[in-house]
Design an enzyme around this catalytic site. Structure first.
Site, short mmCIF file in Angstrom:
data_model
loop_
_atom_site.label_atom_id
_atom_site.label_comp_id
_atom_site.label_asym_id
_atom_site.label_seq_id
_atom_site.Cartn_x
_atom_site.Cartn_y
_atom_site.Cartn_z
N GLU A 171 35.29 48.60 30.70
CA GLU A 171 34.03 48.70 30.03
C GLU A 171 33.73 50.55 30.49
O GLU A 171 32.97 51.17 29.76
CB GLU A 171 32.97 48.12 31.06
CG GLU A 171 33.09 46.69 30.67
CD GLU A 171 34.01 45.76 31.05
OE1 GLU A 171 35.01 46.19 31.74
OE2 GLU A 171 34.17 44.58 30.48
N HIS A 183 27.50 35.86 34.78
CA HIS A 183 27.60 35.98 33.41
C HIS A 183 26.10 35.65 33.02
O HIS A 183 26.07 35.25 31.89
CB HIS A 183 28.38 35.00 32.95
CG HIS A 183 29.73 35.70 32.77
ND1 HIS A 183 30.75 35.61 34.01
CD2 HIS A 183 30.93 36.08 31.96
CE1 HIS A 183 31.80 35.97 34.03
NE2 HIS A 183 32.11 36.16 32.72
#
Lengths: 322, 320
Positions: free
Chosen positions: A58, A127
């Protein structure tokens, strides 16, 4: 009728077609078409130079998007889950958000970070977070969050054309919602009044807007309370003026936030409304999630998330005395 | 440029070598003036000087074309000057003036000059690697090259590994230049960095990586030029680990007492200015010629700071 996720795909297709400098990359976005199949078929249509899979990385994805954005590209990256934004934030906050201003206008930073957010799908504590509030305090960023397919389409197109970095949050429980798309441009950072009512103002975003509308219908038909519902659509810029205008008529404000009370967008919004229009306020309230991570187990998760019944109940108890 | 009298085995002609000596001398005197200005209270905040590193920005800049870009660090004054930024605008930025490169908004650690291919100086370790990696994405197939400079302190950072991998898998035209000066801020590199050298870390990604004498501008230039030529053909990325030494502390408040006795003096014997001067003398260039670099540099520095200090501060209303 178009699904929310297809609306996003259509916005990507239209902007990839309109502007050859647009790039789309991220984890599993190309060959697999994204874990929620939002980007399905884009690589076949636009080729692997413009639409490509990246490493699970990321920091590099976001940092590379910054470097590409200041050298002539318009990258649209996907951070698979909003929770992973924690790994991307140095680049986003200390580079992308800063560079147009710090360079004294030498460069624009036209990049978009698409990311899937929100709870209710049994994905567990890491999540499902909504990272918009983490970035709401960063000048130079735009943080937007559509609640329906038309806005998803219009706002993503506007985000890709924007010269500043935009975080574009997609609530995973909206992906299958359907609606009509229009070519009407959406100005980022503007809220929208989605239901008129004179008794109380309910403000929410993403999934919460639909919940508020359901609650508003029940309040109208069963309780005789007319709620005005505002879709904030953006964490930053924050359209305080639209909320103030509504509160000046209703006097009562309820913010429905999928997130913790401390440091949430609701608390910040109410603070600004109070600063600008304290005399118009009779009461304010926040309906939010408990002060612990979102749990996995279905009954625990359901209990943690505000829904239409909770909204209706809070309006009745707290604000509906009229 | 390459005329009479080659300066050693490097293939750099005496004229070009003389120009590089002038640039290095200019950067050295500029940085010394930054320090002096700081002590006089004219440079606010903090500064990170590149004294001792000069061969790297100068050798690199001579290998780049005008369409290439560089992302550097808070120790990047030398790169910004070597790329051709207006020295008065650099001095003005360091002193917080409106005519500064960033209009006074960035300061020493964020010098940015897109007109000269400087897409940014990054105040947080690793940012330069990411910026250049992304520029490499934009430059695929164009022949343009993006350069990242960073220190040995970056080698243990997430950016380092993520960006090397990212650039390698997409074969991006990025030149990674590690300015290895043996200390990450105050800490000796070997105390916190596993392995014998940093270039080895790049090699595990399949990246061509070379250890370079960062005190010899000929060596830096030779390796940088070869790397740039490769990158223009679409082969990439390339990694150079330039061993160097900063002759001053990490930042303005650091007296650098952590160095073992004699280490600084040992490196100063290989001062990049001395190495370049000796090479020119060996090639037959007289001291009367090499000595001119000194006066020219001092005069340019004087003018730059005089212009900067005479210029106005930004209006707060404009920067809001």
């Amino acid at each position: 009728m178009t699904e929310f996720r297809a609306a996003i795909r259509q916005a990507l297709i239209d902007e990839l077609t309109a502007d050859p400098s647009v790039l789309v990359f991220g984890e599993d976005v190309a060959a697999a078409g994204g874990v929620f199949t939002v980007t399905k078929g884009l690589q076949e249509q636009f080729g692997s130079t413009r639409v490509f899979d990246t490493p699970i990385s990321e920091l590099a994805i976001t940092g590379a998007a910054f470097g590409a954005a200041v050298t002539g590209s318009r990258p649209v990256i996907e951070i698979m889950f909003g929770d992973f934004m924690a790994l991307a934030m140095d680049s986003l906050i200390n580079q992308a958000a800063k560079w147009r201003w710090v360079s004294n206008g030498q460069t624009a930073v036209p990049l978009v970070v698409r990311t899937t957010v929100g709870a209710g799908a049994r994905f567990g504590p890491v999540h499902c977070q909504i990272p918009g509030t983490w970035m709401q305090n960063i000048p130079g960023l735009k943080v937007v969050c559509p609640s329906n397919p038309a806005d998803a389409y219009g706002m993503l197109r506007a985000a890709i054309r924007d010269d500043d970095p935009v975080v574009f949050m997609e609530h995973k429980r909206l992906y299958l919602d359907e609606g009509e798309l229009t070519d009407a441009p959406v100005e980022l950072g503007t809220a929208r009044v989605v239901r008129r009512g004179g008794d109380v103002t309910i403000v929410s975003v993403m999934k919460g807007v639909g919940d508020a509308l359901v609650a508003a219908e029940a309040l109208a038909t069963q309780d005789g309370i007319e709620a005005e519902v505002i879709d904030l659509r953006s964490f930053r810029p924050l359209d305080v003026a639209t909320v103030v205008a509504s509160v000046e008529a209703t006097g009562r404000l309820l913010c429905v936030e999928e997130g913790a009370r401390t440091g949430g967008w609701a608390a910040g919004l109410i603070g600004q409304v109070a600063a600008d229009a304290l005399g118009s306020l009779d009461d304010v309230a926040i309906l939010c999630t408990p002060d612990h991570p979102v749990p996995f187990s279905p009954p625990l998760e359901d209990a943690a998330l505000p829904g239409p019944e909770d909204i209706r109940a809070m309006v009745r108890e707290r604000l509906g005395g009229a | 440029m390459n005329t009479a009298g080659g300066a050693g085995e490097s293939g750099v002609g005496a004229d070009e070598m003389l120009a590089m000596l002038e640039q290095m001398t200019f950067i050295r005197r500029f940085e010394e003036e930054v320090q002096a200005s700081f002590q006089r209270g004219e440079v606010p905040g903090t500064t990170h000087l590149c004294i001792g590193h000069e061969a790297i920005p100068v050798g690199l800049a001579a290998a780049l074309g005008p369409d290439d870009v560089i992302a550097t660090t808070y120790r990047g004054h030398g790169h910004v000057l070597a790329r051709g930024a207006d020295p008065a605008a650099v001095a003005a930025e360091l002193t917080g003036r409106a005519m500064g490169l960033n209009g006074g908004r960035g300061g020493s650690m964020n010098l940015t000059d897109f007109a000269h291919g400087i897409i940014g100086s990054f105040g947080i370790i690793g940012g330069s690697m990411a910026a250049a990696t992304g520029a490499g994405l934009s430059f695929r197939g164009t022949g343009r090259v993006a350069v990242a400079t960073f220190g040995d302190g970056c080698a243990n950072h997430g950016y380092f590994f993520e960006c090397l991998n990212f650039a390698a898998v997409f074969r991006l035209p990025v030149l990674f230049i590690c300015e290895h000066n043996l200390y990450g801020e105050y800490t000796p590199w070997e105390q916190v960095t596993a392995g014998a050298d940093i270039a080895a870390r790049a090699r595990v990604f399949g990246i061509d990586a070379t250890l370079v004498d960062g005190m010899d501008v000929r060596a830096v230039h030779r390796h940088a030029a070869a790397a740039v030529a490769r990158l223009r053909t679409g082969e990439g990325p390339v990694f150079l680990e330039c061993r160097t030494y900063r002759f001053v502390g990490h930042s303005r408040s650091d007296p650098a007492t952590y160095r073992p006795p004699g280490e600084l003096e040992e490196w100063q014997r290989r001062d990049p200015l001395i190495v370049a001067r000796d090479a020119l003398h060996d090639a037959g260039v007289p001291e009367s010629v090499t000595g001119e670099a000194e006066g020219t540099a001092r005069e340019r520095v004087r003018q730059a700071f005089a212009t900067a200090l005479a210029s106005p501060f930004p209006e707060p209303a404009v920067t809001r």
